[in-house]
Enzyme design. Structure first.
Site, mmCIF file in Angstrom:
data_model
loop_
_atom_site.group_PDB
_atom_site.id
_atom_site.type_symbol
_atom_site.label_atom_id
_atom_site.label_comp_id
_atom_site.label_asym_id
_atom_site.label_seq_id
_atom_site.Cartn_x
_atom_site.Cartn_y
_atom_site.Cartn_z
ATOM 1 N N ASP A 49 14.111 -50.905 109.515
ATOM 2 C CA ASP A 49 14.776 -50.038 108.551
ATOM 3 C C ASP A 49 13.811 -49.001 107.979
ATOM 4 O O ASP A 49 14.217 -48.112 107.223
ATOM 5 C CB ASP A 49 15.459 -50.842 107.449
ATOM 6 N N SER A 50 12.551 -49.073 108.397
ATOM 7 C CA SER A 50 11.585 -48.008 108.099
ATOM 8 C C SER A 50 12.054 -46.672 108.653
ATOM 9 O O SER A 50 11.539 -45.616 108.263
ATOM 10 C CB SER A 50 10.212 -48.360 108.673
ATOM 11 N N ASP A 88 16.453 -54.736 112.251
ATOM 12 C CA ASP A 88 16.488 -55.129 110.845
ATOM 13 C C ASP A 88 17.906 -55.151 110.299
ATOM 14 O O ASP A 88 18.698 -54.228 110.557
ATOM 15 C CB ASP A 88 15.686 -54.142 110.001
ATOM 16 N N LYS A 118 16.153 -59.160 112.236
ATOM 17 C CA LYS A 118 15.086 -59.494 111.299
ATOM 18 C C LYS A 118 15.616 -59.329 109.890
ATOM 19 O O LYS A 118 16.342 -58.377 109.607
ATOM 20 C CB LYS A 118 13.855 -58.599 111.497
ATOM 21 N N GLU A 120 14.513 -59.915 105.549
ATOM 22 C CA GLU A 120 13.443 -60.116 104.584
ATOM 23 C C GLU A 120 13.783 -61.240 103.623
ATOM 24 O O GLU A 120 14.944 -61.418 103.249
ATOM 25 C CB GLU A 120 13.190 -58.825 103.799
ATOM 26 N N GLU A 186 3.586 -59.358 105.969
ATOM 27 C CA GLU A 186 3.199 -57.994 105.616
ATOM 28 C C GLU A 186 2.322 -57.965 104.373
ATOM 29 O O GLU A 186 2.669 -58.510 103.327
ATOM 30 C CB GLU A 186 4.431 -57.114 105.390
#
Length: 270
Positions: A49-50, A88, A118, A120, A186
């Protein structure tokens, strides 16, 4: 070619089996051309999602939508023949409940053909990870600095220093026990990343977490030097494409203004 001899790409069990072996190589990809380059050299192409910041110029990842992730996931899948595609789950698409997470994760996989998602979060997302994996959705976890929680964390700070190390370690154990096949660490201290890597049975993939993880991930645009004003401590620039592109665009502009481009070899006779 029969189904038994057909070539297949890398899948989550292959990644999980690499624990303690040759380090896993992961890069982000958001487009088909970059996916083709990543496919030739990497184990995993991460549609992060970056892309909200890298592609769309957003200030954070928070405004990224499911539709954006699906569109870029489809583009990346067109460029892959070997590397595994992980996408993501964007902010707001999985936190409400395990059922919401499954609905959106299954949509991502069905509409893109990617192998895994993925998400978080650590201890508080363990129930969701277990719910997904029990229903056939492979999950790569992401702990430490979680960009979707950047406001709650007070910025893009190193996580797990001092007494906070216990929290990050607990997150790692929780996502591994819940069934994640790998976990991204991270921006955590190298000593903590090493401790986590030794403590969990699944591969750890570091970004700003030192050399002792089972693999490494970077944003492709960062390591290629596509940005001149953004250079985190944990990024090594393996290229300087921004400088190359700037010079090429300047040469193009100069030739257009001088009417030396297009030349006869770039034009058509009547």
């Amino acid at each position: 070619m029969s189904a038994s001899t057909a070539k297949r790409g890398i899948l989550p069990p292959d990644i999980e089996a690499r624990k303690g072996g040759t380090p896993l190589v992961v890069l982000t990809a958001y487009t088909t051309p970059v996916a083709k380059l990543v496919d030739a050299h990497c184990d995993v192409a991460l549609v992060g999602d970056s892309l909200g910041m890298v592609v769309y110029g957003l200030p954070s990842t928070l405004a990224v939508t499911m539709d954006m992730m699906i569109a870029h996931g489809q583009a990346v899948m067109r460029g892959l023949t070997r590397a595994m595609c992980v996408i993501d789950l964007p902010f707001g698409s999985f936190e409400e409940s395990p059922a919401q997470a499954f609905r959106n994760a299954s949509r991502l996989l069905a509409e893109t053909g990617a192998a895994a998602v993925k998400l978080e979060g650590g201890v508080h997302m363990a129930e969701t990870i277990a719910f997904l994996t029990a229903r056939g959705v492979p999950v790569m976890a992401h702990i430490g600095l979680t960009p979707q929680a950047v406001n709650a964390l007070g910025g893009y700070k190193v996580q797990g220093r001092g007494e906070d190390a216990a929290r990050v370690l607990a997150d790692a154990k929780a996502v591994a026990d819940a069934g994640a096949f790998a976990v991204v660490l991270e921006k955590v201290p190298q000593r903590l990343a090493r401790e986590i890597t030794e403590a969990v049975a699944i591969p750890t993939i570091g970004i700003g977490a030192g050399k002792d993880c089972d693999g490494q991930v970077l944003v492709a645009d960062d390591m290629l030097g596509m940005f001149t004003d953004f250079r985190p401590k944990f990024v090594k620039r393996f290229g300087n494409l921004a400088e190359v592109a700037d010079r090429a665009i300047a040469d193009y502009a100069a030739e257009v203004r001088a009417r030396s481009f297009p030349a006869p070899e770039h034009s058509f006779d009547t």
